[in-house]
Design a protein around this motif. Structure first.
Motif, PDB file in Angstrom:
ATOM      1  N   THR A  36      13.300 -27.427  59.389  1.00 34.86           N
ATOM      2  CA  THR A  36      12.635 -26.148  59.121  1.00 34.86           C
ATOM      3  C   THR A  36      13.007 -25.157  60.209  1.00 34.86           C
ATOM      4  OG1 THR A  36      10.638 -26.817  60.327  1.00 34.86           O
ATOM      5  CG2 THR A  36      10.686 -27.238  57.952  1.00 34.86           C
ATOM      6  N   GLY A  37      13.049 -23.917  59.854  1.00 37.22           N
ATOM      7  CA  GLY A  37      13.313 -22.848  60.796  1.00 37.22           C
ATOM      8  C   GLY A  37      12.609 -21.568  60.368  1.00 37.22           C
ATOM      9  N   SER A  38      12.104 -20.824  61.354  1.00 33.14           N
ATOM     10  CA  SER A  38      11.372 -19.590  61.049  1.00 33.14           C
ATOM     11  C   SER A  38      11.797 -18.490  62.014  1.00 33.14           C
ATOM     12  CB  SER A  38       9.858 -19.825  61.156  1.00 33.14           C
ATOM     13  OG  SER A  38       9.422 -20.806  60.244  1.00 33.14           O
ATOM     14  N   PRO A  39      12.911 -17.797  61.771  1.00 32.64           N
ATOM     15  CA  PRO A  39      13.282 -16.639  62.594  1.00 32.64           C
ATOM     16  C   PRO A  39      12.391 -15.445  62.255  1.00 32.64           C
ATOM     17  CG  PRO A  39      14.848 -16.928  60.815  1.00 32.64           C
ATOM     18  CD  PRO A  39      13.909 -18.081  60.725  1.00 32.64           C
ATOM     19  N   MET A  40      12.038 -14.637  63.260  1.00 34.63           N
ATOM     20  CA  MET A  40      11.137 -13.507  63.012  1.00 34.63           C
ATOM     21  C   MET A  40      11.257 -12.489  64.137  1.00 34.63           C
ATOM     22  SD  MET A  40       7.517 -15.288  64.129  1.00 34.63           S
ATOM     23  CE  MET A  40       7.992 -16.885  63.466  1.00 34.63           C
ATOM     24  N   THR A  41      10.692 -11.332  63.896  1.00 31.05           N
ATOM     25  CA  THR A  41      10.465 -10.337  64.945  1.00 31.05           C
ATOM     26  C   THR A  41       8.966 -10.106  65.002  1.00 31.05           C
ATOM     27  OG1 THR A  41      10.676  -8.477  63.415  1.00 31.05           O
ATOM     28  CG2 THR A  41      12.681  -9.236  64.521  1.00 31.05           C
ATOM     29  N   LEU A  42       8.427  -9.980  66.232  1.00 30.43           N
ATOM     30  CA  LEU A  42       6.984  -9.881  66.419  1.00 30.43           C
ATOM     31  C   LEU A  42       6.697  -8.903  67.539  1.00 30.43           C
ATOM     32  CD1 LEU A  42       4.467 -12.773  66.316  1.00 30.43           C
ATOM     33  CD2 LEU A  42       4.406 -11.231  68.268  1.00 30.43           C
ATOM     34  N   ALA A  43       5.764  -8.004  67.300  1.00 26.71           N
ATOM     35  CA  ALA A  43       5.403  -7.012  68.321  1.00 26.71           C
ATOM     36  C   ALA A  43       3.977  -6.538  68.086  1.00 26.71           C
ATOM     37  CB  ALA A  43       6.362  -5.825  68.291  1.00 26.71           C
ATOM     38  N   GLU A  44       3.321  -6.161  69.188  1.00 27.01           N
ATOM     39  CA  GLU A  44       1.944  -5.672  69.073  1.00 27.01           C
ATOM     40  C   GLU A  44       1.915  -4.324  68.377  1.00 27.01           C
ATOM     41  OE1 GLU A  44      -1.942  -4.769  71.909  1.00 27.01           O
ATOM     42  OE2 GLU A  44      -0.036  -5.359  72.797  1.00 27.01           O
ATOM     43  N   ASN A  45       2.909  -3.483  68.662  1.00 28.11           N
ATOM     44  CA  ASN A  45       2.989  -2.159  68.055  1.00 28.11           C
ATOM     45  C   ASN A  45       4.133  -2.136  67.033  1.00 28.11           C
ATOM     46  OD1 ASN A  45       0.924  -1.066  69.778  1.00 28.11           O
ATOM     47  ND2 ASN A  45       2.483  -1.012  71.425  1.00 28.11           N
ATOM     48  N   PHE A  46       3.883  -1.439  65.930  1.00 29.53           N
ATOM     49  CA  PHE A  46       4.877  -1.415  64.860  1.00 29.53           C
ATOM     50  C   PHE A  46       6.181  -0.806  65.345  1.00 29.53           C
ATOM     51  CE2 PHE A  46       6.959   0.437  61.150  1.00 29.53           C
ATOM     52  CZ  PHE A  46       6.993  -0.669  60.296  1.00 29.53           C
ATOM     53  N   GLY A  47       6.130   0.149  66.221  1.00 28.22           N
ATOM     54  CA  GLY A  47       7.342   0.794  66.707  1.00 28.22           C
ATOM     55  C   GLY A  47       8.210  -0.112  67.536  1.00 28.22           C
ATOM     56  N   ASP A  48       7.617  -1.184  68.078  1.00 30.02           N
ATOM     57  CA  ASP A  48       8.389  -2.125  68.890  1.00 30.02           C
ATOM     58  C   ASP A  48       8.921  -3.300  68.081  1.00 30.02           C
ATOM     59  OD1 ASP A  48       7.767  -0.558  71.101  1.00 30.02           O
ATOM     60  OD2 ASP A  48       5.915  -1.688  71.485  1.00 30.02           O
ATOM     61  N   LEU A  49       8.695  -3.289  66.736  1.00 34.79           N
ATOM     62  CA  LEU A  49       8.976  -4.459  65.917  1.00 34.79           C
ATOM     63  C   LEU A  49      10.462  -4.806  65.895  1.00 34.79           C
ATOM     64  CD1 LEU A  49       7.415  -6.495  64.192  1.00 34.79           C
ATOM     65  CD2 LEU A  49       7.856  -5.061  62.202  1.00 34.79           C
ATOM     66  N   PHE A  50      11.313  -3.792  65.926  1.00 35.95           N
ATOM     67  CA  PHE A  50      12.750  -4.057  65.821  1.00 35.95           C
ATOM     68  C   PHE A  50      13.499  -3.698  67.108  1.00 35.95           C
ATOM     69  CE2 PHE A  50      11.198  -3.208  61.529  1.00 35.95           C
ATOM     70  CZ  PHE A  50      11.571  -4.389  60.898  1.00 35.95           C
ATOM     71  N   ARG A  51      12.779  -3.630  68.199  1.00 33.62           N
ATOM     72  CA  ARG A  51      13.423  -3.359  69.494  1.00 33.62           C
ATOM     73  C   ARG A  51      13.958  -4.645  70.088  1.00 33.62           C
ATOM     74  NH1 ARG A  51       9.798   0.284  73.351  1.00 33.62           N
ATOM     75  NH2 ARG A  51      11.766   0.105  74.506  1.00 33.62           N
ATOM     76  N   SER A  52      14.869  -4.491  71.000  1.00 31.62           N
ATOM     77  CA  SER A  52      15.446  -5.640  71.679  1.00 31.62           C
ATOM     78  C   SER A  52      14.343  -6.407  72.409  1.00 31.62           C
ATOM     79  CB  SER A  52      16.512  -5.178  72.676  1.00 31.62           C
ATOM     80  OG  SER A  52      17.019  -6.277  73.392  1.00 31.62           O
ATOM     81  N   GLY A  53      14.366  -7.693  72.234  1.00 31.88           N
ATOM     82  CA  GLY A  53      13.366  -8.528  72.878  1.00 31.88           C
ATOM     83  C   GLY A  53      12.198  -8.888  71.978  1.00 31.88           C
ATOM     84  N   SER A  54      12.133  -8.294  70.776  1.00 35.55           N
ATOM     85  CA  SER A  54      11.019  -8.615  69.868  1.00 35.55           C
ATOM     86  C   SER A  54      11.320  -9.843  69.001  1.00 35.55           C
ATOM     87  CB  SER A  54      10.721  -7.414  68.958  1.00 35.55           C
ATOM     88  OG  SER A  54      11.823  -7.148  68.100  1.00 35.55           O
ATOM     89  N   ASP A  55      12.542 -10.379  69.106  1.00 35.34           N
ATOM     90  CA  ASP A  55      12.898 -11.519  68.282  1.00 35.34           C
ATOM     91  C   ASP A  55      12.181 -12.780  68.769  1.00 35.34           C
ATOM     92  OD1 ASP A  55      14.746 -11.034  70.542  1.00 35.34           O
ATOM     93  OD2 ASP A  55      15.493 -13.026  69.975  1.00 35.34           O
TER      94      ASP A  55
END
Length: 485
Positions: free
Chosen positions: A333-352
């Protein structure tokens, strides 16, 4: 150590199968039918053998029944269901990928045995300012936006999933064979009722012709009696014969309508519509040898034998599935994702972020349940093998019986036709002798009664001959499908 060794050995089996090897039974090539007087073994049975009747209305009826019959439509839906099931089972062998997105919020309890202390922690008194103040090591309320995917895959170590896929394919084949068997039976039922319908019409025509002839004879006898030249006994005998012939008409009309109703049911339509399909035609007739092919070809033509053979193949796969269920199952099993407290940070570097795992599931002890399930499937396979042999024996005997009956019926028909011819000759001579005054009218009536009986018996013999041909072709099997234009 022994269990660990077995685990390592099973891991090497990835992509292999533990299903027992299966080979379909073969028929002896040099087998012949015992009753071959009316059989042509040099040619295989015709696909649409009823066309030898040379009856366009029968051909049109069979084509319509195969298009309109409701049980055939049900059988076709079953095929579609089995095909969808096979597709669903096939997907278990490939990775499952799902995606999702959302927002999650959670609050930690101050009395949580693990995190509660971090929420209520205070600055220790180390001689520094702020002693006794909250440290806020963790926030009690937390939330985050997440976008990710989940990938799962079971490694088919011992061929369990492959066996399930093969089994689903065999079940689809069985659904198709069942439809073919249903088509043959429906077609046979349609031909049978058509023959009986035509036979009833022909017998009605004979009876009505006899009624007309006997009525004319009775009128003649009455005239002779009135003029004093006839006998009242002759008149009574003539009236009795006429009444007996008329008595057969209601039952023949009932038979005619009963078979017409059955045809309407097979067609899935109103009887008035079915009645409009037919004009007045003679009873279809075929004589001569019947193409039967070699005895070994029967295993390939009979749907019931094909169904029994596929059941053996299916249960062989069930055995393999039961064996494979005792081997370890490995999951990735594998679950890649992006996660951030603020929506604007969801796709920033380091949110993976990601989570991956590999797991093994293996039943080490079940009290012998797994082995019992294997033995149960093996016993079912043995039952299927015996049922197959029984089906083959029954099929061979059906053909032998049908061949014998068809041949005997041809002999019976020839003898009845000869008897009918002699009866007509006798009746003609009796009438001539009566007109010459050499015999009384009782001899004429008796001769006419024999003609009536033999003409009806001749028609029944022809009908029986057509029915025996139908049952012989049913026993021979084959594909009776009418191609759609």
């Amino acid at each position: 150590m022994r269990k660990l060794s077995m685990l390592m050995a099973s891991l090497v089996l990835a992509g292999c199968s533990v299903t027992p090897e299966y080979q379909a039974p073969q028929a002896p090539e040099q087998a012949f039918y015992l009753h071959q007087a009316q059989a042509d073994t040099t040619q295989s049975p015709q696909a649409q053998w009823w066309q030898r009747y040379n009856d366009p209305e029968l051909n049109a009826l069979v084509a319509a029944v195969q298009q309109q019959n409701i049980p055939l439509q049900v059988a076709q839906v079953r095929i579609e269901s089995a095909r969808a099931y096979r597709t669903a089972v096939a997907t278990t062998r490939i990775p499952t990928i799902s995606v999702g997105a959302g927002y999650q919020h959670y609050r930690l309890s101050e009395y949580d045995p693990l995190a509660g202390g971090a929420l209520t922690a205070t600055m220790p008194d180390l001689g520094q300012p702020g002693a006794g103040q909250p440290l806020n090591l963790l926030d009690r309320d937390n939330g985050a936006f997440v976008v990710g995917a989940n990938i799962s895959w079971e490694l088919d170590l011992a061929g369990r999933l492959k066996g399930m896929n093969t089994l689903a394919g065999i079940r689809l084949e069985q659904a198709e064979i069942l439809r073919q068997g249903t088509l043959n039976m429906v077609t046979m039922d349609a031909i049978h009722n058509y023959l009986q319908y035509r036979g009833a019409q022909a017998r009605i025509a004979i009876a009505e012709r006899n009624v007309a002839e006997q009525q004319a004879t009775l009128d003649q006898v009455r005239s002779l009696v009135a003029s004093g030249y006839g006998s009242s006994l002759d008149q009574a005998q003539a009236e009795a014969l006429l009444a007996a012939t008329r008595a057969t008409l209601p039952m023949l009309h009932s038979a005619e309508q009963a078979h017409l109703h059955r045809l309407a049911t097979l067609l899935g339509e109103e009887i008035t519509t079915t009645g409009q399909r037919f004009s007045t035609r003679a009873l279809p007739d075929i004589q001569g040898q019947v193409p039967v092919g070699l005895k070994s070809e029967l295993l390939k033509r009979r749907p019931d034998i094909a169904l029994a053979e596929r059941e053996m193949a299916a249960l062989n796969e069930e055995v393999g599935i039961a064996i494979a269920a005792r081997y370890p199952k490995v999951y990735l099993t594998g679950s890649p994702m992006t996660l951030a407290e603020n929506f604007g940070d969801l796709f920033r570097s380091g949110s993976d972020a990601w989570l991956a795992s590999a797991g093994v599931q293996w039943t080490l002890f079940d009290g012998g349940r797994g082995q019992a399930l294997v033995e149960m499937q093996e016993a079912r396979f043995q039952q299927a093998a015996l049922s197959y042999q029984q089906q083959v024996n029954q099929a061979f005997n059906e053909v032998e019986t049908a061949l014998m009956a068809y041949g005997n019926q041809q002999t019976h028909r020839e003898q009845v036709e000869q008897a009918a011819s002699h009866a007509r000759t006798a009746a003609s001579k009796a009438r001539a002798l009566y007109r010459a005054g050499l015999v009384d009218y009782l001899a004429v009536l008796d001769a006419q009664r024999q003609v009536n009986l033999m003409e009806d018996a001749e028609l029944v013999a022809r009908l029986s001959s057509a029915e025996h041909l139908l049952y012989l072709n049913k026993a021979l099997g084959g594909d009776w499908t009418v191609p759609t234009s």
